[in-house]
Enzyme design. Structure first.
Site, PDB file in Angstrom:
ATOM      1  N   PRO A   2      41.082   4.934   6.271  1.00 55.07           N
ATOM      2  CA  PRO A   2      41.520   6.318   6.523  1.00 55.07           C
ATOM      3  C   PRO A   2      42.354   6.863   5.370  1.00 55.07           C
ATOM      4  CG  PRO A   2      42.640   4.770   7.987  1.00 55.07           C
ATOM      5  CD  PRO A   2      41.685   3.974   7.160  1.00 55.07           C
ATOM      6  N   GLU A   3      42.039   8.080   4.976  1.00 55.44           N
ATOM      7  CA  GLU A   3      42.801   8.752   3.920  1.00 55.44           C
ATOM      8  C   GLU A   3      43.604   9.894   4.549  1.00 55.44           C
ATOM      9  OE1 GLU A   3      42.880   7.366   1.140  1.00 55.44           O
ATOM     10  OE2 GLU A   3      41.120   6.094   1.184  1.00 55.44           O
ATOM     11  N   HIS A 108      41.331  -6.953  19.709  1.00 58.35           N
ATOM     12  CA  HIS A 108      42.228  -6.648  18.576  1.00 58.35           C
ATOM     13  C   HIS A 108      43.242  -5.553  18.893  1.00 58.35           C
ATOM     14  CE1 HIS A 108      39.326  -9.075  16.470  1.00 58.35           C
ATOM     15  NE2 HIS A 108      38.375  -8.230  16.781  1.00 58.35           N
ATOM     16  N   ARG A 127      41.172  -5.899  11.490  1.00 54.42           N
ATOM     17  CA  ARG A 127      41.413  -6.649  10.254  1.00 54.42           C
ATOM     18  C   ARG A 127      42.890  -6.913   9.974  1.00 54.42           C
ATOM     19  NH1 ARG A 127      37.721  -5.150   5.376  1.00 54.42           N
ATOM     20  NH2 ARG A 127      38.720  -7.053   4.698  1.00 54.42           N
ATOM     21  N   ARG A 165      50.260  10.226 -19.367  1.00 55.89           N
ATOM     22  CA  ARG A 165      49.526   9.091 -18.793  1.00 55.89           C
ATOM     23  C   ARG A 165      48.200   8.876 -19.508  1.00 55.89           C
ATOM     24  NH1 ARG A 165      51.984   6.645 -14.512  1.00 55.89           N
ATOM     25  NH2 ARG A 165      53.603   7.991 -13.685  1.00 55.89           N
TER      26      ARG A 165
END
Ligand SMILES: [Zn+2]
Length: 284
Positions: A2-3, A108, A127, A165
């Protein structure tokens, strides 16, 4: 994984369902990984608290908690300012669900919070890269995420992130310590909308390009949140993040397909180990 837009959607969905609820009882599973704060301490802190609000900070879901004071019993209102926070990081596969107590408990499941409304807030994570943290605001500062917030960052601050950068702008966008929550899809899509090639060196972008990129990134994230909004109830009640994959992508995973603007086939390269998609004509 998920973002930002997915976490935002989940936080909004959970907020709409649990705001004002009181945490009556807490059950935690036996796996240690999800518990950044020891489970016993977390349970003790959570029980009796009122969920004042749930929101996103970076890629974290933050539940603002108020102490259930005698005041609350008298007035029916919780104290306005939070006394603690429960911070949920979804990791790779974590989910925060609002269910009825009768709903079958998924494999889970690591946390079940029984609420005074009769609902349950559950944390499920196959996970186990997700994390749960309890933060007592009497002893700790409120949670802050690493990286700047892309939806609200000002142009000055945005430009400063990339100054000097010597790495590709795509790689810089993915760096979570610079900007929080920008993943592969949103990096590719925002670079397309800004007309910037992903390989361009971050520190060499002009002021005008950085301005276009900041605008494009905000727009892409807002569009994604808007599209995700339609799957909010599906997500928290059941199991889907599906709305997100129906995004109208311009370049992401469109290798070889004609650019929506100019018809040139979209190219795919590997950059910072990630599949990277761009239009060789629209992006310079
Ligand atoms: Zn094009």
């Amino acid at each position: 994984m998920p973002e930002l837009p997915e976490v935002e959607t989940i936080a909004r969905g959970v907020d709409a369902r649990v705001r004002g609820d009181c945490i009556v009882q807490v059950w935690f599973g036996s796996h240690r990984e999800p518990f950044k704060t020891p489970p016993r301490q977390q349970a003790k802190g959570l029980e009796g608290c009122v969920l004042l609000a749930v929101h996103r900070t970076g890629k974290h879901i933050v539940c603002e908690l108020g102490a259930a004071s005698p005041d609350r019993e008298r007035t029916g209102k919780a104290s306005a300012s939070p006394t603690a926070q429960w911070i949920v990081h979804l990791g790779m596969t974590g989910r925060l669900l609002v269910t009825t107590p009768e709903a079958p408990v998924a494999a889970h499941t690591h946390a079940r919070l029984s609420l005074s409304s009769g609902r349950e807030l559950r944390f499920v994570d196959p996970r186990r890269f997700g994390r749960l943290e309890f933060r007592d605001l009497g002893r700790n500062a409120p949670f802050t995420a690493p990286g700047a917030e892309p939806l609200t960052i000002e142009l000055e601050e945005f430009a400063a992130l990339f100054r000097g950068r010597r790495l590709a702008i795509k790689a810089a966008l993915l760096n979570q310590s610079l900007l929080a929550g920008v993943g592969n899809i949103y990096a590719d899509e925002s670079l397309f909308r800004a007309g910037i090639r992903p390989r361009r060196m971050a520190g060499r972008l002009t002021r005008a390009e950085l301005e276009r990129l900041r605008t494009a990134l905000r727009q892409v994230l807002k569009d994604a949140i808007r599209l995700g909004g339609s799957s909010v109830s599906d997500y928290v009640d059941a199991d889907g993040v599906r709305g997100f994959f129906q995004l109208e992508h311009c370049v992401y995973m469109r290798t070889g397909l004609p650019c929506r603007h100019c018809g040139t086939p979209i190219r795919r390269i590997l950059l910072a180990g990630r599949g990277t998609h761009y239009c060789p004509r629209c992006q310079t």
